[in-house]
Design a protein around this motif. Structure first.
Motif, PDB file in Angstrom:
ATOM      1  N   VAL A   9      -7.683 -12.693   7.160  1.00  0.00           N
ATOM      2  CA  VAL A   9      -7.022 -11.387   6.993  1.00  0.00           C
ATOM      3  C   VAL A   9      -8.015 -10.245   7.199  1.00  0.00           C
ATOM      4  O   VAL A   9      -9.096 -10.222   6.614  1.00  0.00           O
ATOM      5  CB  VAL A   9      -6.342 -11.290   5.606  1.00  0.00           C
ATOM      6  N   SER A  10      -7.651  -9.300   8.041  1.00  0.00           N
ATOM      7  CA  SER A  10      -8.466  -8.097   8.194  1.00  0.00           C
ATOM      8  C   SER A  10      -7.576  -6.860   8.167  1.00  0.00           C
ATOM      9  O   SER A  10      -6.378  -6.926   8.469  1.00  0.00           O
ATOM     10  CB  SER A  10      -9.293  -8.149   9.484  1.00  0.00           C
ATOM     11  N   LYS A  11      -8.176  -5.738   7.728  1.00  0.00           N
ATOM     12  CA  LYS A  11      -7.409  -4.499   7.630  1.00  0.00           C
ATOM     13  C   LYS A  11      -8.339  -3.300   7.778  1.00  0.00           C
ATOM     14  O   LYS A  11      -9.360  -3.201   7.094  1.00  0.00           O
ATOM     15  CB  LYS A  11      -6.721  -4.440   6.260  1.00  0.00           C
ATOM     16  N   THR A  12      -7.987  -2.398   8.661  1.00  0.00           N
ATOM     17  CA  THR A  12      -8.694  -1.119   8.781  1.00  0.00           C
ATOM     18  C   THR A  12      -7.850  -0.052   8.101  1.00  0.00           C
ATOM     19  O   THR A  12      -6.643   0.035   8.350  1.00  0.00           O
ATOM     20  CB  THR A  12      -8.923  -0.777  10.266  1.00  0.00           C
ATOM     21  N   LEU A  13      -8.479   0.737   7.213  1.00  0.00           N
ATOM     22  CA  LEU A  13      -7.763   1.814   6.509  1.00  0.00           C
ATOM     23  C   LEU A  13      -8.500   3.118   6.748  1.00  0.00           C
ATOM     24  O   LEU A  13      -9.727   3.171   6.571  1.00  0.00           O
ATOM     25  CB  LEU A  13      -7.709   1.537   5.011  1.00  0.00           C
ATOM     26  N   GLY A  14      -7.768   4.147   7.117  1.00  0.00           N
ATOM     27  CA  GLY A  14      -8.380   5.451   7.359  1.00  0.00           C
ATOM     28  C   GLY A  14      -9.550   5.382   8.334  1.00  0.00           C
ATOM     29  O   GLY A  14     -10.559   6.042   8.137  1.00  0.00           O
ATOM     30  N   GLY A  15      -9.436   4.533   9.350  1.00  0.00           N
ATOM     31  CA  GLY A  15     -10.478   4.424  10.377  1.00  0.00           C
ATOM     32  C   GLY A  15     -11.674   3.584   9.942  1.00  0.00           C
ATOM     33  O   GLY A  15     -12.611   3.395  10.722  1.00  0.00           O
ATOM     34  N   LEU A  16     -11.636   3.038   8.728  1.00  0.00           N
ATOM     35  CA  LEU A  16     -12.770   2.247   8.224  1.00  0.00           C
ATOM     36  C   LEU A  16     -12.360   0.779   8.128  1.00  0.00           C
ATOM     37  O   LEU A  16     -11.333   0.463   7.512  1.00  0.00           O
ATOM     38  CB  LEU A  16     -13.158   2.770   6.836  1.00  0.00           C
ATOM     39  N   LEU A  17     -13.158  -0.083   8.756  1.00  0.00           N
ATOM     40  CA  LEU A  17     -12.879  -1.517   8.646  1.00  0.00           C
ATOM     41  C   LEU A  17     -13.119  -1.917   7.192  1.00  0.00           C
ATOM     42  O   LEU A  17     -14.264  -1.980   6.740  1.00  0.00           O
ATOM     43  CB  LEU A  17     -13.771  -2.334   9.591  1.00  0.00           C
ATOM     44  N   THR A  18     -12.041  -2.134   6.444  1.00  0.00           N
ATOM     45  CA  THR A  18     -12.144  -2.411   5.006  1.00  0.00           C
ATOM     46  C   THR A  18     -12.260  -3.920   4.781  1.00  0.00           C
ATOM     47  O   THR A  18     -13.296  -4.406   4.352  1.00  0.00           O
ATOM     48  CB  THR A  18     -10.930  -1.824   4.265  1.00  0.00           C
ATOM     49  N   LEU A  19     -11.205  -4.654   5.100  1.00  0.00           N
ATOM     50  CA  LEU A  19     -11.282  -6.113   5.004  1.00  0.00           C
ATOM     51  C   LEU A  19     -11.675  -6.632   6.387  1.00  0.00           C
ATOM     52  O   LEU A  19     -10.929  -6.463   7.353  1.00  0.00           O
ATOM     53  CB  LEU A  19      -9.934  -6.694   4.565  1.00  0.00           C
ATOM     54  N   ASP A 206     -19.327  -5.714  -0.120  1.00  0.00           N
ATOM     55  CA  ASP A 206     -18.983  -4.331   0.235  1.00  0.00           C
ATOM     56  C   ASP A 206     -18.282  -4.326   1.599  1.00  0.00           C
ATOM     57  O   ASP A 206     -18.359  -5.288   2.348  1.00  0.00           O
ATOM     58  CB  ASP A 206     -20.281  -3.511   0.352  1.00  0.00           C
ATOM     59  N   CYS A 207     -17.658  -3.188   1.938  1.00  0.00           N
ATOM     60  CA  CYS A 207     -17.002  -3.042   3.251  1.00  0.00           C
ATOM     61  C   CYS A 207     -18.056  -3.106   4.373  1.00  0.00           C
ATOM     62  O   CYS A 207     -19.141  -2.568   4.187  1.00  0.00           O
ATOM     63  CB  CYS A 207     -16.302  -1.695   3.357  1.00  0.00           C
ATOM     64  N   PRO A 208     -17.759  -3.666   5.502  1.00  0.00           N
ATOM     65  CA  PRO A 208     -16.574  -4.448   5.833  1.00  0.00           C
ATOM     66  C   PRO A 208     -16.585  -5.776   5.069  1.00  0.00           C
ATOM     67  O   PRO A 208     -17.557  -6.519   5.152  1.00  0.00           O
ATOM     68  CB  PRO A 208     -16.681  -4.659   7.353  1.00  0.00           C
ATOM     69  N   THR A 209     -15.513  -6.031   4.364  1.00  0.00           N
ATOM     70  CA  THR A 209     -15.515  -7.029   3.288  1.00  0.00           C
ATOM     71  C   THR A 209     -15.242  -8.446   3.761  1.00  0.00           C
ATOM     72  O   THR A 209     -14.300  -8.692   4.524  1.00  0.00           O
ATOM     73  CB  THR A 209     -14.468  -6.599   2.232  1.00  0.00           C
ATOM     74  N   VAL A 210     -16.104  -9.342   3.283  1.00  0.00           N
ATOM     75  CA  VAL A 210     -15.911 -10.790   3.478  1.00  0.00           C
ATOM     76  C   VAL A 210     -16.079 -11.453   2.105  1.00  0.00           C
ATOM     77  O   VAL A 210     -16.519 -10.821   1.159  1.00  0.00           O
ATOM     78  CB  VAL A 210     -16.941 -11.385   4.475  1.00  0.00           C
ATOM     79  N   VAL A 211     -15.740 -12.732   2.046  1.00  0.00           N
ATOM     80  CA  VAL A 211     -15.970 -13.479   0.801  1.00  0.00           C
ATOM     81  C   VAL A 211     -17.446 -13.839   0.736  1.00  0.00           C
ATOM     82  O   VAL A 211     -17.984 -14.476   1.640  1.00  0.00           O
ATOM     83  CB  VAL A 211     -15.098 -14.757   0.752  1.00  0.00           C
ATOM     84  N   LYS A 212     -18.096 -13.390  -0.330  1.00  0.00           N
ATOM     85  CA  LYS A 212     -19.530 -13.604  -0.455  1.00  0.00           C
ATOM     86  C   LYS A 212     -19.836 -14.870  -1.255  1.00  0.00           C
ATOM     87  O   LYS A 212     -20.853 -15.528  -1.031  1.00  0.00           O
ATOM     88  CB  LYS A 212     -20.114 -12.399  -1.203  1.00  0.00           C
ATOM     89  N   LEU A 213     -18.995 -15.169  -2.201  1.00  0.00           N
ATOM     90  CA  LEU A 213     -19.222 -16.350  -3.045  1.00  0.00           C
ATOM     91  C   LEU A 213     -17.883 -16.911  -3.485  1.00  0.00           C
ATOM     92  O   LEU A 213     -16.967 -16.165  -3.838  1.00  0.00           O
ATOM     93  CB  LEU A 213     -20.027 -15.946  -4.291  1.00  0.00           C
ATOM     94  N   GLU A 214     -17.777 -18.232  -3.431  1.00  0.00           N
ATOM     95  CA  GLU A 214     -16.629 -18.921  -4.020  1.00  0.00           C
ATOM     96  C   GLU A 214     -17.200 -19.937  -4.989  1.00  0.00           C
ATOM     97  O   GLU A 214     -18.044 -20.742  -4.604  1.00  0.00           O
ATOM     98  CB  GLU A 214     -15.822 -19.635  -2.924  1.00  0.00           C
TER      99      GLU A 214
END
Ligand SMILES: Nc1ncnc2c1ncn2[C@@H]1O[C@H](COP(=O)(O)OP(=O)(O)OP(=O)(O)O)[C@@H](O)[C@H]1O
Ligand SMILES: [Mg+2]
Length: 246
Positions: A9-19, A206-214
């Motif tokens: 899943v990815s999402k850009t909000l307000g021009g910023l790659l968030t997820l 932090d943005c651009p956000t990925v899973v850092k730890l599971e």
């Protein structure tokens, strides 16, 4: 088969790659914690899982069905889940039943059956402003529960509570969930709360956000709400803190 799968899943909000790219899973009756810095997109992720928001890329599967962008499958307690101030508690918690088509009177009777379990018996005619913070949270939780999904998304449900009330709410939540046995995804900024309640934790970057730890939490929900004494507690806590860069 995992009950909830979030895939690419990815999402850009307000021009910023968030997820940037989020992959995560929750199994049947899992209690999954999501931690991450403020603004990294945790609430956005829940908006996507609940179907309120479309991702730019990626899919959400529930019970193996693609539900991306489709609402109605999960019960969602949003971060700013305010009760309606002009309605009393019983009217507030009856809303999901009325939305499901129950006549108002029947909805009240049905909702009233659950007040005891959520510690609100005797307060049905009170207005939100007349309740304590913990009671308001429980009312919001009951309303979420009455949306009647076996999957609950809870976005920082205890954030505004003092430490003692929060601890009481944890013990209460553990008891309630022993009865209703939902699958839960839970956003929090409180590492100890996550270690206490969740059997799996994802830490987001932090943005651009990925899973850092599971990480699995093998010692969560100690009997009778006592302190966790498992020797792995410190190790896992340190890993989570390091991933959060605190
Ligand atoms: N509808 C929107 N339009 C534009 N930008 C948005 C929108 N919703 C959120 N954002 C931005 O997306 C980013 C992620 O917001 P989000 O609320 O998902 O973060 P969060 O991780 O839940 O933060 P917090 O821990 O403070 O609740 C923020 O930079 C926010 O300003
Ligand atoms: Mg948020």
């Amino acid at each position: 088969m995992p009950e909830i799968v979030v895939e690419g899943v990815s999402k850009t909000l307000g021009g910023l790659l968030t997820l940037a790219e989020i992959n995560l899973k929750a199994g049947d009756r899992d209690f999954v914690g999501i931690l991450g810095p403020s603004g990294c997109g945790k609430s956005t992720l829940f908006n996507i899982i609940s179907g309120l928001m479309q991702p730019d890329r990626g899919q959400v599967y529930i019970d193996g069905r693609d539900v991306t962008g489709r609402m109605g499958r999960v019960s969602y307690m949003r971060q700013k889940d305010l009760l309606l101030p002009s309605l009393n508690i019983l009217e507030n918690v009856s809303i999901p039943l009325i939305l499901r088509g129950l006549p108002r009177k029947k909805a009240s009777v049905e909702a009233a059956k659950h007040l005891h379990q959520f510690g609100l018996e005797g307060f049905e005619r009170y207005y939100p402003r007349q309740l304590s913070g913990g009671m308001r949270q429980r009312a919001a939780m009951l309303r979420t529960f009455l949306f009647s999904s076996d999957i609950l998304l809870l976005d920082e449900p205890f954030v505004s509570l003092d430490a003692i009330t929060k601890r009481k709410m944890h013990a209460w939540l553990i008891d309630v969930f022993k009865v209703i046995k939902p699958t839960v995804m839970f956003i929090t900024h409180d590492v100890d709360e996550a270690l206490y309640l969740c059997d799996k934790i994802y830490v987001l970057s932090d943005c651009p956000t990925v899973v850092k730890l599971e990480t699995a939490v093998p010692f969560c929900r100690p009997p009778h709400g006592r302190t966790i004494v498992d020797p792995q507690y410190g190790t896992i806590r340190d890993q989570v803190m390091a991933a959060l860069e605190i």
